[in-house]
Design a protein around this motif. Structure first.
Motif, mmCIF file in Angstrom:
data_model
loop_
_atom_site.group_PDB
_atom_site.id
_atom_site.type_symbol
_atom_site.label_atom_id
_atom_site.label_comp_id
_atom_site.label_asym_id
_atom_site.label_seq_id
_atom_site.Cartn_x
_atom_site.Cartn_y
_atom_site.Cartn_z
ATOM 1 N N LEU A 1 1.012 -1.367 0.202
ATOM 2 C CA LEU A 1 -0.036 -0.284 0.753
ATOM 3 C C LEU A 1 0.598 1.341 -0.167
ATOM 4 N N LYS A 2 2.249 1.358 0.689
ATOM 5 C CA LYS A 2 2.728 2.123 0.459
ATOM 6 C C LYS A 2 3.380 2.331 -0.456
ATOM 7 N N ASP A 3 3.812 1.554 -1.218
ATOM 8 C CA ASP A 3 4.015 1.704 -2.893
ATOM 9 C C ASP A 3 3.617 2.100 -3.420
ATOM 10 N N LEU A 4 2.426 1.747 -3.528
ATOM 11 C CA LEU A 4 0.975 2.804 -4.628
ATOM 12 C C LEU A 4 0.267 3.901 -3.476
ATOM 13 N N GLY A 5 0.416 4.341 -2.765
ATOM 14 C CA GLY A 5 0.176 5.672 -1.775
ATOM 15 C C GLY A 5 -0.401 5.646 -1.211
ATOM 16 N N ARG A 6 -1.002 4.634 -1.433
ATOM 17 C CA ARG A 6 -2.193 4.077 -0.687
ATOM 18 C C ARG A 6 -2.630 3.934 1.027
ATOM 19 N N PRO A 7 -3.754 4.548 2.208
ATOM 20 C CA PRO A 7 -3.281 4.254 3.441
ATOM 21 C C PRO A 7 -2.661 2.990 3.497
ATOM 22 N N THR A 8 -2.508 2.967 4.891
ATOM 23 C CA THR A 8 -2.309 1.771 5.540
ATOM 24 C C THR A 8 -3.067 0.872 6.152
ATOM 25 N N VAL A 9 -3.333 -0.668 6.506
ATOM 26 C CA VAL A 9 -4.623 -0.709 7.024
ATOM 27 C C VAL A 9 -3.747 -1.610 9.045
ATOM 28 N N THR A 10 -4.851 -1.243 9.512
ATOM 29 C CA THR A 10 -4.494 -1.853 10.837
ATOM 30 C C THR A 10 -4.020 -3.546 10.952
ATOM 31 N N ARG A 11 -4.197 -4.899 12.205
ATOM 32 C CA ARG A 11 -4.638 -5.692 12.249
ATOM 33 C C ARG A 11 -5.712 -6.060 12.330
ATOM 34 N N ALA A 12 -6.171 -5.674 12.611
ATOM 35 C CA ALA A 12 -7.932 -5.424 12.777
ATOM 36 C C ALA A 12 -8.425 -5.852 11.750
ATOM 37 N N ASP A 13 -7.841 -4.860 10.766
ATOM 38 C CA ASP A 13 -8.089 -4.636 8.861
ATOM 39 C C ASP A 13 -7.764 -6.473 8.469
ATOM 40 N N ILE A 14 -6.830 -5.938 9.261
ATOM 41 C CA ILE A 14 -6.148 -7.687 8.070
ATOM 42 C C ILE A 14 -7.254 -8.928 8.932
ATOM 43 N N GLU A 15 -7.093 -9.097 10.258
ATOM 44 C CA GLU A 15 -8.533 -10.054 10.122
ATOM 45 C C GLU A 15 -9.361 -10.321 9.540
ATOM 46 N N ARG A 16 -10.515 -8.922 9.702
ATOM 47 C CA ARG A 16 -11.139 -9.301 8.916
ATOM 48 C C ARG A 16 -11.782 -9.248 7.550
ATOM 49 N N MET A 17 -10.238 -9.107 6.398
ATOM 50 C CA MET A 17 -9.994 -9.355 5.622
ATOM 51 C C MET A 17 -9.852 -10.648 4.542
ATOM 52 N N VAL A 18 -9.025 -11.388 5.137
ATOM 53 C CA VAL A 18 -7.990 -12.561 5.237
ATOM 54 C C VAL A 18 -8.899 -13.380 4.614
ATOM 55 N N GLY A 19 -8.908 -14.382 4.292
ATOM 56 C CA GLY A 19 -9.797 -16.057 4.336
ATOM 57 C C GLY A 19 -9.970 -16.112 2.994
ATOM 58 N N LYS A 20 -9.878 -15.332 2.065
ATOM 59 C CA LYS A 20 -10.743 -15.712 0.552
ATOM 60 C C LYS A 20 -9.668 -15.494 -0.221
ATOM 61 N N GLY A 21 -8.321 -15.624 -0.082
ATOM 62 C CA GLY A 21 -7.167 -15.388 -1.045
ATOM 63 C C GLY A 21 -6.877 -14.485 -1.438
ATOM 64 N N SER A 22 -5.412 -14.040 -1.259
ATOM 65 C CA SER A 22 -4.155 -13.158 -1.269
ATOM 66 C C SER A 22 -5.405 -11.750 -2.225
ATOM 67 N N ALA A 23 -5.748 -11.879 -3.450
ATOM 68 C CA ALA A 23 -6.153 -11.203 -4.562
ATOM 69 C C ALA A 23 -7.424 -10.656 -3.652
ATOM 70 N N HIS A 24 -8.504 -10.959 -3.486
ATOM 71 C CA HIS A 24 -9.016 -10.351 -2.201
ATOM 72 C C HIS A 24 -8.777 -9.505 -1.446
ATOM 73 N N LEU A 25 -7.766 -10.036 -0.447
ATOM 74 C CA LEU A 25 -7.617 -9.334 0.969
ATOM 75 C C LEU A 25 -6.851 -7.379 0.357
ATOM 76 N N ILE A 26 -5.659 -7.916 -0.973
ATOM 77 C CA ILE A 26 -5.342 -6.876 -1.844
ATOM 78 C C ILE A 26 -6.428 -6.163 -1.955
ATOM 79 N N HIS A 27 -7.459 -6.493 -2.705
ATOM 80 C CA HIS A 27 -8.695 -5.418 -3.634
ATOM 81 C C HIS A 27 -9.796 -5.114 -1.900
#
Length: 213
Positions: free
Chosen positions: A16-42
């Motif tokens: 996200l830093k490379d793309l100039g986009r806001p970072t996310v917290t670990r709590a955010d990631i916990e809600r996003m993981v589980g459906k594959g890396s492409a889904h996580l990034i999106h």
């Protein structure tokens, strides 16, 4: 089997830093993981303020950066959950063939299992890109059953989320969930499963009783 939240945190936020986009917290990631890396990034791009179509346009660039970052740190910020090695050892001792099926890309999954000393437990390792679809679609689980030479009704799915349970039900497999996964931030015991265990080394005892019946 492996708590990889730390790896996700580093690789995703560096992307996200490379793309100039806001970072996310670990709590955010916990809600996003589980459906594959492409889904996580999106999901992270949308969470940071992009529309879905804008996130889709940035996806190829984001995926390339994410792959580079993840492969550079794979396993360095992760840890095997307590009871996993003991549980896998006991399951193998029961003479059960084991396979690992994850939505993580195979190029990430296999090196991680090797780094953590787990790959030798499994006859097969399949990733999110091993088949045409990913969990919760039942296709990967059915293909895994075929590889093991086991009928779905006699193949136990051990997972940690609703995705795993949905895939198991659709494939016709019994399912046991561990209670320490992320499950998109929702209580895992609310998921439709046949049983729950707090540690993987509790599972062989359950299976021994079932096999004796």
């Amino acid at each position: 089997m492996v708590d990889t939240l730390g790896d996700f945190d580093v690789a995703l936020n560096e992307t996200l830093k490379d793309l100039g986009r806001p970072t996310v917290t670990r709590a955010d990631i916990e809600r996003m993981v589980g459906k594959g890396s492409a889904h996580l990034i999106h999901s992270a791009l949308v969470h940071g303020g992009l529309r879905a179509d804008e996130a889709a346009r940035r996806q190829p660039e984001a995926w390339a950066r994410y792959q580079a970052h993840y492969l550079a740190i794979n396993g360095q910020h992760s840890a095997v959950y307590p009871g996993v090695v003991e549980g896998l050892t006991a399951l193998r001792g029961l003479g059960l063939p084991l396979a690992c099926l994850t939505n993580k890309p195979l190029a990430f999954a296999r090196p991680l299992l090797q780094a953590k000393g787990l790959v030798g437990f499994f006859a097969h390792v399949f990733g999110g890109d091993s088949f045409a679809r990913t969990k919760p679609d039942p296709l990967p689980l059915r293909k895994t059953c075929e590889a093991l030479g086991s009928a779905p009704a006699r193949t136990l799915m051990v997972g940690d989320s609703q995705n795993d349970a949905i895939a198991a039900r659709a494939a016709g497999c019994p399912v046991v969930l561990v209670t320490y996964g992320y499950n998109h931030g929702e209580p895992v015991r609310a998921v439709d499963a046949d049983a729950f265990v707090d540690r993987l080394d509790s599972l062989p005892g359950l299976l021994s009783g079932a096999l004796a019946q």
